[in-house]
Write a protein that holds these residues in place. Structure first.
Motif, PDB file in Angstrom:
ATOM      1  N   THR A  86      -1.038  27.313 -29.950  1.00 21.71           N
ATOM      2  CA  THR A  86      -0.294  28.245 -30.781  1.00 21.71           C
ATOM      3  C   THR A  86      -1.004  28.354 -32.129  1.00 21.71           C
ATOM      4  O   THR A  86      -1.864  27.528 -32.467  1.00 21.71           O
ATOM      5  CB  THR A  86       1.153  27.768 -31.029  1.00 21.71           C
ATOM      6  OG1 THR A  86       1.121  26.444 -31.583  1.00 21.71           O
ATOM      7  CG2 THR A  86       1.953  27.750 -29.739  1.00 21.71           C
ATOM      8  N   VAL A  87      -0.639  29.386 -32.876  1.00 19.18           N
ATOM      9  CA  VAL A  87      -1.211  29.564 -34.206  1.00 19.18           C
ATOM     10  C   VAL A  87      -0.631  28.542 -35.175  1.00 19.18           C
ATOM     11  O   VAL A  87      -1.316  28.032 -36.060  1.00 19.18           O
ATOM     12  CB  VAL A  87      -0.969  31.007 -34.698  1.00 19.18           C
ATOM     13  CG1 VAL A  87      -1.437  31.167 -36.142  1.00 19.18           C
ATOM     14  CG2 VAL A  87      -1.700  32.005 -33.791  1.00 19.18           C
TER      15      VAL A  87
ATOM     16  N   TYR B  64      -6.369  34.799 -32.200  1.00 19.57           N
ATOM     17  CA  TYR B  64      -5.234  34.113 -31.594  1.00 19.57           C
ATOM     18  C   TYR B  64      -5.570  33.778 -30.151  1.00 19.57           C
ATOM     19  O   TYR B  64      -6.432  34.418 -29.521  1.00 19.57           O
ATOM     20  CB  TYR B  64      -3.970  34.981 -31.672  1.00 19.57           C
ATOM     21  CG  TYR B  64      -4.192  36.428 -31.322  1.00 19.57           C
ATOM     22  CD1 TYR B  64      -4.161  36.854 -29.999  1.00 19.57           C
ATOM     23  CD2 TYR B  64      -4.456  37.370 -32.320  1.00 19.57           C
ATOM     24  CE1 TYR B  64      -4.370  38.181 -29.672  1.00 19.57           C
ATOM     25  CE2 TYR B  64      -4.676  38.695 -31.990  1.00 19.57           C
ATOM     26  CZ  TYR B  64      -4.628  39.097 -30.666  1.00 19.57           C
ATOM     27  OH  TYR B  64      -4.854  40.416 -30.352  1.00 19.57           O
ATOM     28  N   PRO B  65      -4.915  32.762 -29.585  1.00 16.85           N
ATOM     29  CA  PRO B  65      -5.204  32.365 -28.204  1.00 16.85           C
ATOM     30  C   PRO B  65      -4.759  33.431 -27.219  1.00 16.85           C
ATOM     31  O   PRO B  65      -3.722  34.063 -27.389  1.00 16.85           O
ATOM     32  CB  PRO B  65      -4.374  31.084 -28.027  1.00 16.85           C
ATOM     33  CG  PRO B  65      -3.990  30.652 -29.407  1.00 16.85           C
ATOM     34  CD  PRO B  65      -3.927  31.886 -30.231  1.00 16.85           C
TER      35      PRO B  65
ATOM     36  N   LEU C  70     -10.455  27.959 -23.409  1.00 15.41           N
ATOM     37  CA  LEU C  70      -9.437  28.812 -24.017  1.00 15.41           C
ATOM     38  C   LEU C  70     -10.160  29.981 -24.676  1.00 15.41           C
ATOM     39  O   LEU C  70     -10.996  29.783 -25.556  1.00 15.41           O
ATOM     40  CB  LEU C  70      -8.628  28.040 -25.050  1.00 15.41           C
ATOM     41  CG  LEU C  70      -7.500  28.818 -25.724  1.00 15.41           C
ATOM     42  CD1 LEU C  70      -6.416  29.198 -24.713  1.00 15.41           C
ATOM     43  CD2 LEU C  70      -6.895  28.002 -26.868  1.00 15.41           C
ATOM     44  N   PHE C  71      -9.846  31.193 -24.216  1.00 14.54           N
ATOM     45  CA  PHE C  71     -10.432  32.386 -24.822  1.00 14.54           C
ATOM     46  C   PHE C  71      -9.586  32.791 -26.016  1.00 14.54           C
ATOM     47  O   PHE C  71      -8.352  32.802 -25.944  1.00 14.54           O
ATOM     48  CB  PHE C  71     -10.492  33.515 -23.794  1.00 14.54           C
ATOM     49  CG  PHE C  71     -10.934  34.832 -24.364  1.00 14.54           C
ATOM     50  CD1 PHE C  71     -12.175  34.958 -24.973  1.00 14.54           C
ATOM     51  CD2 PHE C  71     -10.103  35.948 -24.299  1.00 14.54           C
ATOM     52  CE1 PHE C  71     -12.583  36.169 -25.512  1.00 14.54           C
ATOM     53  CE2 PHE C  71     -10.506  37.161 -24.826  1.00 14.54           C
ATOM     54  CZ  PHE C  71     -11.745  37.275 -25.439  1.00 14.54           C
ATOM     55  N   MET C  72     -10.247  33.147 -27.130  1.00 22.02           N
ATOM     56  CA  MET C  72      -9.535  33.543 -28.343  1.00 22.02           C
ATOM     57  C   MET C  72     -10.116  34.848 -28.848  1.00 22.02           C
ATOM     58  O   MET C  72     -11.329  35.075 -28.766  1.00 22.02           O
ATOM     59  CB  MET C  72      -9.611  32.440 -29.397  1.00 22.02           C
ATOM     60  CG  MET C  72      -9.089  31.105 -28.889  1.00 22.02           C
ATOM     61  SD  MET C  72      -8.947  29.833 -30.157  1.00 22.02           S
ATOM     62  CE  MET C  72      -7.529  30.418 -31.084  1.00 22.02           C
ATOM     63  N   SER C  73      -9.251  35.719 -29.381  1.00 16.77           N
ATOM     64  CA  SER C  73      -9.684  37.069 -29.722  1.00 16.77           C
ATOM     65  C   SER C  73      -8.776  37.653 -30.794  1.00 16.77           C
ATOM     66  O   SER C  73      -7.709  37.114 -31.098  1.00 16.77           O
ATOM     67  CB  SER C  73      -9.637  37.944 -28.458  1.00 16.77           C
ATOM     68  OG  SER C  73      -9.975  39.288 -28.745  1.00 16.77           O
ATOM     69  N   ASN C  74      -9.202  38.773 -31.376  1.00 16.10           N
ATOM     70  CA  ASN C  74      -8.318  39.571 -32.225  1.00 16.10           C
ATOM     71  C   ASN C  74      -8.170  40.977 -31.670  1.00 16.10           C
ATOM     72  O   ASN C  74      -7.703  41.879 -32.363  1.00 16.10           O
ATOM     73  CB  ASN C  74      -8.831  39.603 -33.681  1.00 16.10           C
ATOM     74  CG  ASN C  74     -10.160  40.333 -33.806  1.00 16.10           C
ATOM     75  OD1 ASN C  74     -10.793  40.696 -32.813  1.00 16.10           O
ATOM     76  ND2 ASN C  74     -10.616  40.527 -35.035  1.00 16.10           N
TER      77      ASN C  74
ATOM     78  N   GLU D  30      -5.610  44.994 -27.354  1.00 14.60           N
ATOM     79  CA  GLU D  30      -5.655  45.715 -26.085  1.00 14.60           C
ATOM     80  C   GLU D  30      -6.317  44.874 -25.007  1.00 14.60           C
ATOM     81  O   GLU D  30      -5.833  44.800 -23.868  1.00 14.60           O
ATOM     82  CB  GLU D  30      -6.428  47.031 -26.265  1.00 14.60           C
ATOM     83  CG  GLU D  30      -6.542  47.877 -25.014  1.00 14.60           C
ATOM     84  CD  GLU D  30      -5.211  48.459 -24.564  1.00 14.60           C
ATOM     85  OE1 GLU D  30      -5.149  48.970 -23.435  1.00 14.60           O
ATOM     86  OE2 GLU D  30      -4.226  48.404 -25.337  1.00 14.60           O
ATOM     87  N   LEU D  31      -7.404  44.212 -25.347  1.00 18.59           N
ATOM     88  CA  LEU D  31      -8.080  43.331 -24.392  1.00 18.59           C
ATOM     89  C   LEU D  31      -7.152  42.200 -23.967  1.00 18.59           C
ATOM     90  O   LEU D  31      -7.055  41.869 -22.772  1.00 18.59           O
ATOM     91  CB  LEU D  31      -9.348  42.762 -25.022  1.00 18.59           C
ATOM     92  CG  LEU D  31     -10.126  41.733 -24.180  1.00 18.59           C
ATOM     93  CD1 LEU D  31     -10.654  42.378 -22.903  1.00 18.59           C
ATOM     94  CD2 LEU D  31     -11.262  41.124 -24.997  1.00 18.59           C
ATOM     95  N   THR D  32      -6.454  41.612 -24.920  1.00 15.80           N
ATOM     96  CA  THR D  32      -5.524  40.524 -24.626  1.00 15.80           C
ATOM     97  C   THR D  32      -4.462  40.959 -23.625  1.00 15.80           C
ATOM     98  O   THR D  32      -4.191  40.268 -22.636  1.00 15.80           O
ATOM     99  CB  THR D  32      -4.854  40.037 -25.918  1.00 15.80           C
ATOM    100  OG1 THR D  32      -5.859  39.506 -26.788  1.00 15.80           O
ATOM    101  CG2 THR D  32      -3.821  38.968 -25.633  1.00 15.80           C
ATOM    102  N   ASN D  33      -3.863  42.119 -23.870  1.00 16.85           N
ATOM    103  CA  ASN D  33      -2.811  42.604 -22.975  1.00 16.85           C
ATOM    104  C   ASN D  33      -3.332  42.812 -21.558  1.00 16.85           C
ATOM    105  O   ASN D  33      -2.660  42.465 -20.580  1.00 16.85           O
ATOM    106  CB  ASN D  33      -2.242  43.921 -23.511  1.00 16.85           C
ATOM    107  CG  ASN D  33      -1.392  43.724 -24.743  1.00 16.85           C
ATOM    108  OD1 ASN D  33      -0.836  42.652 -24.957  1.00 16.85           O
ATOM    109  ND2 ASN D  33      -1.281  44.744 -25.570  1.00 16.85           N
TER     110      ASN D  33
END
Length: 271
Positions: free
Chosen positions: A75-76, A97-98, A110-114, A117-120
């Motif tokens: 978590t953040v 964020y994770p 663990l992939f992390m990104s900002n 759209e990619l996350t969803n």
């Protein structure tokens, strides 16, 4: 023109879902006017967008891989004061964020990104993103248990989707099994093994979609390579944004050092 919630996610304000909540709550303004319609579109380069009166800034896309150790929460922030994966991200100036979660006692990729759209896309069941785990389980796992895992296991929240299972090592005391799932239920892998009579002793995620953990050490992180960047967006059926990584930054100091060596050699020859 893009939907406001997508723009807010790209700006790192919040996830797409949380951004929708902000819009519905009347916290988002477009060119000075409060917006409450989720279908509202804007041009982030021309329109003024604010959240609680503060203008947003579109960030460069950041994607990285972290080898999460055990005893960290994904978590953040944590209201219980436990260590979070954010504590491990040194020298990352942008907000990330994770993507998905790993349990407190689970380690691995663990992939992390900002990129909201990619996350969803990566978390949506429609895109069938493989998640590969290496589990050390108690007891000698036999063919019947493997077949159960492969077909699907009945849990309290329903039958799991079929999994791919490979037994790497068997021993009367413990076995090592590699399992690939495409769902993301809470503590799913642990519950699956427990349901077939082999509680998990250790669990590590070694692959997420096209991303592989390889030799990254626990607590370390790295930027995606250009090939990983392209493969990840292809897996999510998205047009990739311009690659952002350390390659050009890493090359520049190296060239300067080589140039310095040549200069010293030339100076020595002149002497």
């Amino acid at each position: 023109m893009e939907r406001l919630q997508k723009i807010l996610a790209q700006a790192g304000v919040a996830s797409r879902r949380k951004a929708e909540e902000l819009i519905l709550a009347g916290k988002v303004a477009l060119n000075g006017e409060i917006v409450r319609e989720l279908g509202t579109k804007a041009n982030p380069e021309k329109d003024k967008i604010t959240v609680d009166g503060r203008p947003i800034t579109i960030q460069a896309t950041v994607n990285l891989i972290l080898h999460k150790p055990t005893s960290y929460v994904t978590t953040v922030s944590d209201p219980e004061g436990r260590r979070t994966v954010m504590d491990l991200l040194t020298d990352v100036n942008q907000r990330v964020y994770p993507v998905g979660r790993l349990d407190y006692d689970t380690s691995g990729l663990l992939f992390m990104s900002n990129d909201g759209e990619l996350t969803n896309r990566l978390l949506h069941p429609r895109y069938h993103v493989d998640k590969v785990y290496r589990a050390t389980v108690l007891g000698m796992i036999e063919k019947q248990a493997v077949e159960q895992l492969t077909r699907g296991v009945r849990l309290e929240d329903g039958v799991t989707a079929p999994a791919e299972v490979h037994v790497l090592r068997k021993h009367p005391l413990e076995s090592v099994v590699e399992i690939t799932i495409r769902e993301g239920r809470n503590r799913q892998v642990r519950r699956m093994f427990e349901a077939v009579g082999h509680p998990v002793k250790r669990l590590k995620r070694v692959q997420f979609g096209p991303l592989v953990l390889d030799d990254l050490k626990p607590g370390e992180w790295r930027w995606l390579t250009p090939d990983e960047w392209a493969a990840l967006y292809a897996a999510a059926d998205l047009e990739p944004p311009p690659y952002a990584g350390p390659i050009e930054k890493a090359r520049t100091p190296q060239k300067k050092r080589q140039s310095g060596k040549r200069q010293r050699a030339q100076t020595a020859r002149r002497r």
